[in-house]
Motif scaffolding. Sequence first.
Motif, PDB file in Angstrom:
ATOM      1  N   CYS A 301     -67.355 -17.838  19.970  1.00 35.27           N
ATOM      2  CA  CYS A 301     -65.933 -18.932  19.937  1.00 35.27           C
ATOM      3  C   CYS A 301     -67.546 -19.739  20.180  1.00 35.27           C
ATOM      4  CB  CYS A 301     -65.453 -19.291  20.522  1.00 35.27           C
ATOM      5  SG  CYS A 301     -63.547 -17.838  19.755  1.00 35.27           S
ATOM      6  N   VAL A 330     -65.213 -23.425  15.456  1.00 34.92           N
ATOM      7  CA  VAL A 330     -64.213 -22.530  14.986  1.00 34.92           C
ATOM      8  C   VAL A 330     -63.468 -23.281  16.670  1.00 34.92           C
ATOM      9  CG1 VAL A 330     -65.790 -21.283  13.728  1.00 34.92           C
ATOM     10  CG2 VAL A 330     -64.866 -21.251  16.999  1.00 34.92           C
ATOM     11  N   CYS A 331     -63.368 -23.661  17.470  1.00 35.86           N
ATOM     12  CA  CYS A 331     -62.423 -23.953  18.304  1.00 35.86           C
ATOM     13  C   CYS A 331     -61.671 -25.032  18.292  1.00 35.86           C
ATOM     14  CB  CYS A 331     -63.336 -24.513  19.686  1.00 35.86           C
ATOM     15  SG  CYS A 331     -63.960 -22.907  20.212  1.00 35.86           S
ATOM     16  N   ARG A 332     -60.315 -25.064  19.020  1.00 31.74           N
ATOM     17  CA  ARG A 332     -59.344 -26.573  18.769  1.00 31.74           C
ATOM     18  C   ARG A 332     -59.827 -27.428  19.804  1.00 31.74           C
ATOM     19  NH1 ARG A 332     -53.340 -24.055  18.170  1.00 31.74           N
ATOM     20  NH2 ARG A 332     -53.450 -22.099  16.670  1.00 31.74           N
ATOM     21  N   ARG A 355     -57.175  -5.580  13.756  1.00 29.83           N
ATOM     22  CA  ARG A 355     -57.219  -6.478  12.673  1.00 29.83           C
ATOM     23  C   ARG A 355     -56.926  -5.809  11.227  1.00 29.83           C
ATOM     24  NH1 ARG A 355     -62.848  -8.738  14.140  1.00 29.83           N
ATOM     25  NH2 ARG A 355     -62.478 -10.898  14.565  1.00 29.83           N
ATOM     26  N   PHE A 361     -52.337 -12.205  15.083  1.00 24.32           N
ATOM     27  CA  PHE A 361     -52.568 -13.366  14.201  1.00 24.32           C
ATOM     28  C   PHE A 361     -53.665 -13.901  15.842  1.00 24.32           C
ATOM     29  CE2 PHE A 361     -48.132 -14.027  15.371  1.00 24.32           C
ATOM     30  CZ  PHE A 361     -48.753 -14.649  16.669  1.00 24.32           C
ATOM     31  N   ALA A 362     -53.236 -13.784  17.205  1.00 23.67           N
ATOM     32  CA  ALA A 362     -54.263 -13.914  18.123  1.00 23.67           C
ATOM     33  C   ALA A 362     -53.921 -13.188  19.394  1.00 23.67           C
ATOM     34  CB  ALA A 362     -53.169 -15.412  18.317  1.00 23.67           C
ATOM     35  N   HIS A 376     -61.245 -20.006  16.550  1.00 23.51           N
ATOM     36  CA  HIS A 376     -60.915 -18.901  15.396  1.00 23.51           C
ATOM     37  C   HIS A 376     -62.074 -17.953  14.876  1.00 23.51           C
ATOM     38  CE1 HIS A 376     -57.714 -18.076  12.569  1.00 23.51           C
ATOM     39  NE2 HIS A 376     -58.744 -17.924  11.514  1.00 23.51           N
ATOM     40  N   LEU A 380     -58.213 -14.356  13.016  1.00 26.09           N
ATOM     41  CA  LEU A 380     -58.386 -14.118  14.197  1.00 26.09           C
ATOM     42  C   LEU A 380     -58.420 -15.513  15.627  1.00 26.09           C
ATOM     43  CD1 LEU A 380     -56.018 -11.550  16.086  1.00 26.09           C
ATOM     44  CD2 LEU A 380     -57.712 -10.858  16.769  1.00 26.09           C
ATOM     45  N   ASP A 381     -57.555 -15.695  16.040  1.00 22.73           N
ATOM     46  CA  ASP A 381     -57.497 -16.783  17.234  1.00 22.73           C
ATOM     47  C   ASP A 381     -57.627 -16.292  18.360  1.00 22.73           C
ATOM     48  OD1 ASP A 381     -56.850 -18.407  15.081  1.00 22.73           O
ATOM     49  OD2 ASP A 381     -55.017 -18.698  16.343  1.00 22.73           O
ATOM     50  N   SER A 413     -47.256 -17.556  12.913  1.00 22.84           N
ATOM     51  CA  SER A 413     -48.992 -17.633  12.960  1.00 22.84           C
ATOM     52  C   SER A 413     -49.347 -18.920  12.981  1.00 22.84           C
ATOM     53  CB  SER A 413     -49.446 -17.035  11.549  1.00 22.84           C
ATOM     54  OG  SER A 413     -49.260 -17.540  10.618  1.00 22.84           O
TER      55      SER A 413
END
Length: 486
Positions: A301, A330-332, A355, A361-362, A376, A380-381, A413
């Motif tokens: 990340c 890739v980061c929120r 996976r 999903f996280a 992300h 996968l978060d 998700s």
Amino acid sequence: MTTLRFRGDGHGDGTFRVLQMADVQDGPDVDPDTVALIEAAIREAKPDLVVFTGDQIRGYDPAWMRTFLRRRGERPGDHVREVTRFEAWWRRTFDGARLPDPPESEVPDDAVDALLDDARAKVRRCFAGFLGPVVRAGVPFAATYGNHDFQCGILAGEQDGIYRESPGCLNPRDPGEHGADGDNPLVCEPGTFALPVEASDGSGRVAMSVVMVNSGDYATERLSPDDTVFGEPSSHLAPAEYARDPRGLDLADSDGYGTPTPQALAWLGGVQRSLAERNGDGRPVPAIAFQHIPPQEFYQCLKEVPPLTPNAVEGARTFAGRCYVLDRSVCRPGSILGESIGCADVNCGEVAALRDAGGYFALYCGHDHKNAFVGHVDGLDLGYAPTCGFASYGPKSRLRGIRLFEFRESDPSAYATRMLTYGDLVERYGHNEARVFIGDHLVVDGPTLRDQLRRPGVFATLALLAGMAVSAVGSAVKAATARKRQ
């Protein structure tokens, strides 16, 4: 046990709210600011579940000096850290704290049981402090473990039992524990278990799963067959028992951090198969995992940058010698990188196992108190909650917080998440800003010093002080020269 279920009218669009509380990390008497934050977050979020993701207990607190374990497998109180001794002296001298005296030598065998009883009483007091708002609100909760919880001398299996004394605790009994419900496929070991969340229509279908993972504590060398622990040959110990740290260092990560057990890694796939069988459709259930220590993939990340980049942090151990900032691609939005990612030195394959299992999903962690980012990576978060506690190092008071998740039954998700911070919910400053300031600017080695100097505010302050000092010296020299000329 309490059944977790999506809120709603049964038409598949219900909601389910979770609060992640990371790193309470306190002694027997939990800081009032921590309790105020927990109370405010519960009022704001009205959660369906609270998860504690490890290091609830500040195991190295002076209150537990007599039973302190630097590593599992030690005798209680044999290796009290010098920093703990210093803290005990400071608190006695300046705060008038009533604390036990550190053991001057090895704790006698006949004293261990009484000391552990005292430690259990203090653990219960600590739990009552941070669980109080949760229990009073009637919210179910679950807890896993970090690298400091066991250091009070009471190990995870026993702490599990103490948690279950509180109403609303969802921690299941370990399959090998007396009174457990047979072979429960949703349970692996203390701190590693799954909590199904059923659909809102009352059909019993599992619409989502919240998975708690015990991420281990420290990596240490194995005992030789000739060594003993508590009088038992090491060959009789379970594989999870750890050796005494041969280096005798105080630093928490002197031998690196641990990882989930091989049994837990295998279970991550097995529990998905069990939930698929329960639903009868053979499909993995959407699942979010919570644990304490982040795996190495969290570095994906970030992006590497030159050493002089403002606000960059240096990597730790395996990633040492390189500087990083968040990879914003890739980061929120709103993500925060406040310190290095403290992962294990080895990649145990946990993210790959998630996976391969399908449905996950996280993965959210704690451990690194100043980090609050969500990235992300490869489907996968990977995310953090910062510390919600005020008794240890961390960011400024206003940034300490609790992470809120809201899941929708139709697609868990596609969840929403945000931080509920002390600054937003309570007030800007806590009641011990001196301690918070020290924790925000803590320097323990060269990399953390350089990280501080890369913070523009810190650098500007130091530059200003240096300029003032140079100016003062220059003025003094001029004055002295003038006097000589006279």
